[in-house]
Design an enzyme around this catalytic site. Structure first.
Site, PDB file in Angstrom:
ATOM      1  N   GLY A  45      -1.068 -15.876   5.186  1.00 29.49           N
ATOM      2  CA  GLY A  45      -0.668 -16.230   3.832  1.00 29.49           C
ATOM      3  C   GLY A  45       0.173 -15.182   3.170  1.00 29.49           C
ATOM      4  O   GLY A  45       0.883 -15.451   2.214  1.00 29.49           O
ATOM      5  N   HIS A  53      -9.708   0.240   4.464  1.00 31.19           N
ATOM      6  CA  HIS A  53      -8.443   0.473   5.177  1.00 31.19           C
ATOM      7  C   HIS A  53      -8.763   1.257   6.449  1.00 31.19           C
ATOM      8  O   HIS A  53      -9.644   2.124   6.446  1.00 31.19           O
ATOM      9  CB  HIS A  53      -7.473   1.258   4.278  1.00 31.19           C
ATOM     10  N   GLU A  85      -7.421   3.661   7.818  1.00 26.75           N
ATOM     11  CA  GLU A  85      -7.345   5.134   7.687  1.00 26.75           C
ATOM     12  C   GLU A  85      -8.620   5.674   7.037  1.00 26.75           C
ATOM     13  O   GLU A  85      -9.046   6.794   7.325  1.00 26.75           O
ATOM     14  CB  GLU A  85      -6.080   5.517   6.899  1.00 26.75           C
ATOM     15  N   ASN A 104       0.866  -1.186   0.000  1.00 29.86           N
ATOM     16  CA  ASN A 104       0.000   0.000   0.000  1.00 29.86           C
ATOM     17  C   ASN A 104       0.904   1.238   0.000  1.00 29.86           C
ATOM     18  O   ASN A 104       1.597   1.495   0.971  1.00 29.86           O
ATOM     19  CB  ASN A 104      -0.884  -0.031   1.258  1.00 29.86           C
ATOM     20  N   TRP A 105       0.866   1.964  -1.108  1.00 27.03           N
ATOM     21  CA  TRP A 105       1.704   3.177  -1.250  1.00 27.03           C
ATOM     22  C   TRP A 105       1.244   4.299  -0.319  1.00 27.03           C
ATOM     23  O   TRP A 105       1.922   5.246  -0.110  1.00 27.03           O
ATOM     24  CB  TRP A 105       1.582   3.666  -2.681  1.00 27.03           C
ATOM     25  N   LYS A 106      -0.018   4.205   0.130  1.00 25.28           N
ATOM     26  CA  LYS A 106      -0.675   5.317   0.848  1.00 25.28           C
ATOM     27  C   LYS A 106      -0.566   6.589  -0.003  1.00 25.28           C
ATOM     28  O   LYS A 106      -0.429   6.507  -1.218  1.00 25.28           O
ATOM     29  CB  LYS A 106      -0.069   5.522   2.234  1.00 25.28           C
ATOM     30  N   GLU A 137      -5.414  -6.014   9.686  1.00 23.81           N
ATOM     31  CA  GLU A 137      -4.507  -4.902   9.936  1.00 23.81           C
ATOM     32  C   GLU A 137      -4.873  -4.222  11.250  1.00 23.81           C
ATOM     33  O   GLU A 137      -5.727  -3.322  11.270  1.00 23.81           O
ATOM     34  CB  GLU A 137      -4.608  -3.881   8.791  1.00 23.81           C
ATOM     35  N   SER A 159       3.188  -2.504  10.074  1.00 22.75           N
ATOM     36  CA  SER A 159       4.610  -2.386  10.388  1.00 22.75           C
ATOM     37  C   SER A 159       5.400  -3.663  10.085  1.00 22.75           C
ATOM     38  O   SER A 159       6.280  -4.064  10.837  1.00 22.75           O
ATOM     39  CB  SER A 159       4.803  -1.974  11.846  1.00 22.75           C
ATOM     40  N   GLY A 184       1.622   1.710  10.630  1.00 22.53           N
ATOM     41  CA  GLY A 184       2.459   2.902  10.568  1.00 22.53           C
ATOM     42  C   GLY A 184       3.019   3.334  11.918  1.00 22.53           C
ATOM     43  O   GLY A 184       3.535   4.441  12.051  1.00 22.53           O
TER      44      GLY A 184
HETATM   45  C1  PEP Z   1      -1.108  -0.256   5.592  1.00 27.38           C
HETATM   46  O1  PEP Z   1      -1.260   0.958   5.579  1.00 27.38           O
HETATM   47  O2  PEP Z   1      -1.901  -0.979   5.023  1.00 27.38           O
HETATM   48  C2  PEP Z   1       0.029  -0.814   6.335  1.00 27.38           C
HETATM   49  C3  PEP Z   1       0.129  -2.086   6.549  1.00 27.38           C
HETATM   50  O3  PEP Z   1       0.911   0.140   6.753  1.00 27.38           O
HETATM   51  P1  PEP Z   1       2.327  -0.049   7.479  1.00 27.38           P
HETATM   52  O4  PEP Z   1       3.048  -1.188   6.819  1.00 27.38           O
HETATM   53  O5  PEP Z   1       2.994   1.289   7.277  1.00 27.38           O
HETATM   54  O6  PEP Z   1       2.056  -0.309   8.934  1.00 27.38           O
END
Ligand code: PEP
Length: 242
Positions: free
Chosen positions: A225, A92, A94, A9-11, A164, A209, A170
């Site tokens: 996976g 997501h 966010e 994910n580039w965000k 997640e 992370s 992050g």
């Molecule tokens: C994400 O935003 O989907 C994610 C996994 O971020 P990060 O790896 O920065 O925690």
């Protein structure tokens, strides 16, 4: 064996120049790896131009639940298809926390993605407060149930679930392999109660992370996976390919 996928994910990062360098570096490094990069909307054409013919798929980070109409600023699933996307992230954390996306809206986006032939990467996960209050499984179940209610459990055959935990995204804090495995096993068990065959094939990614240093350990867990990551992408993909 379940197919493994590594998703990046580039965000809201990148530029034409940076992406050119990064995507061109990923191409030879990821030959044979099942990988997808989810880039901001304006860079989808660039991802398509650079990645076409490579083993790396590309996708978007969000989409509208509507197909067309007076929804200024929104992007539909069919528009993503025009740029060769095969995946799209939905729900997501966010988007859920900063843009108020409800479980029901996320489910609507999931349905819109699948109706167009895109594979949704459905993100679920609990906040720190929720984990500390012991409601992790209830939160993840509620998020999954909204999708199952709208689209049916069988729809998950054409989706990816990404666990997640919000507290790990992050933040530099990673769920331990045991913590992640426990939630992944819960998700798989929940789906298995409705459709065991589908559950055994479902890809459940971990994101939060992930680093090159911990990717292999996380992915060695039976129910993990693949992984959703932003940094150290090549090394993490290589851990996922083993
Ligand atoms: C994400 O935003 O989907 C994610 C996994 O971020 P990060 O790896 O920065 O925690």
């Amino acid at each position: 064996m379940r197919k493994k996928l590594v998703a990046g994910n580039w965000k809201m990062h990148g530029s034409l120049a940076e992406n050119t360098a990064l995507l061109n570096a990923l191409k030879p490094a990821l030959v044979g790896v099942n990988a997808v990069v989810c880039v901001p909307f304006p860079y989808l054409a660039q991802a398509q131009a650079i990645l076409s013919g490579s083993s790396i798929a590309w996708g978007a980070q969000n989409l509208s639940e509507h197909n067309k109409g007076a929804y200024t600023g929104e992007v539909s699933a069919s528009m993503l298809l025009d740029f060769g996307c095969s995946y799209v992230i939905v729900g997501h954390s966010e988007r859920r926390s900063q843009y108020g996306e409800s479980d029901e809206l996320v489910a609507g986006k999931y349905v819109a993605a699948q109706a167009a032939g895109l594979t949704p990467i459905l993100c679920v996960g609990e906040s720190l407060d929720e984990r500390e209050s012991g409601v992790t499984e209830a939160v993840v179940a509620r998020q999954l149930d909204a999708v199952i209610k709208l689209a049916g459990v069988d729809s998950l055959a054409a989706a990816i679930v990404a666990y997640e935990p919000v507290w790990a995204i992050g933040t530099g804090k990673t769920a331990s392999p045991e913590q992640a495995q426990a939630v992944h096993a819960f998700i798989r068990g929940k789906i298995a109660a409705l459709n065991p065959d589908l559950a055994s094939r479902l890809i459940i990614q971990y994101g939060g992370s992930v680093k090159a240093a911990n990717a292999a350990e996380l992915m060695a867990q039976p129910d993990i996976g693949a992984s959703l990551v932003a940094n150290e992408f090549v090394a993490i993909c290589q851990a996922g390919a083993k």
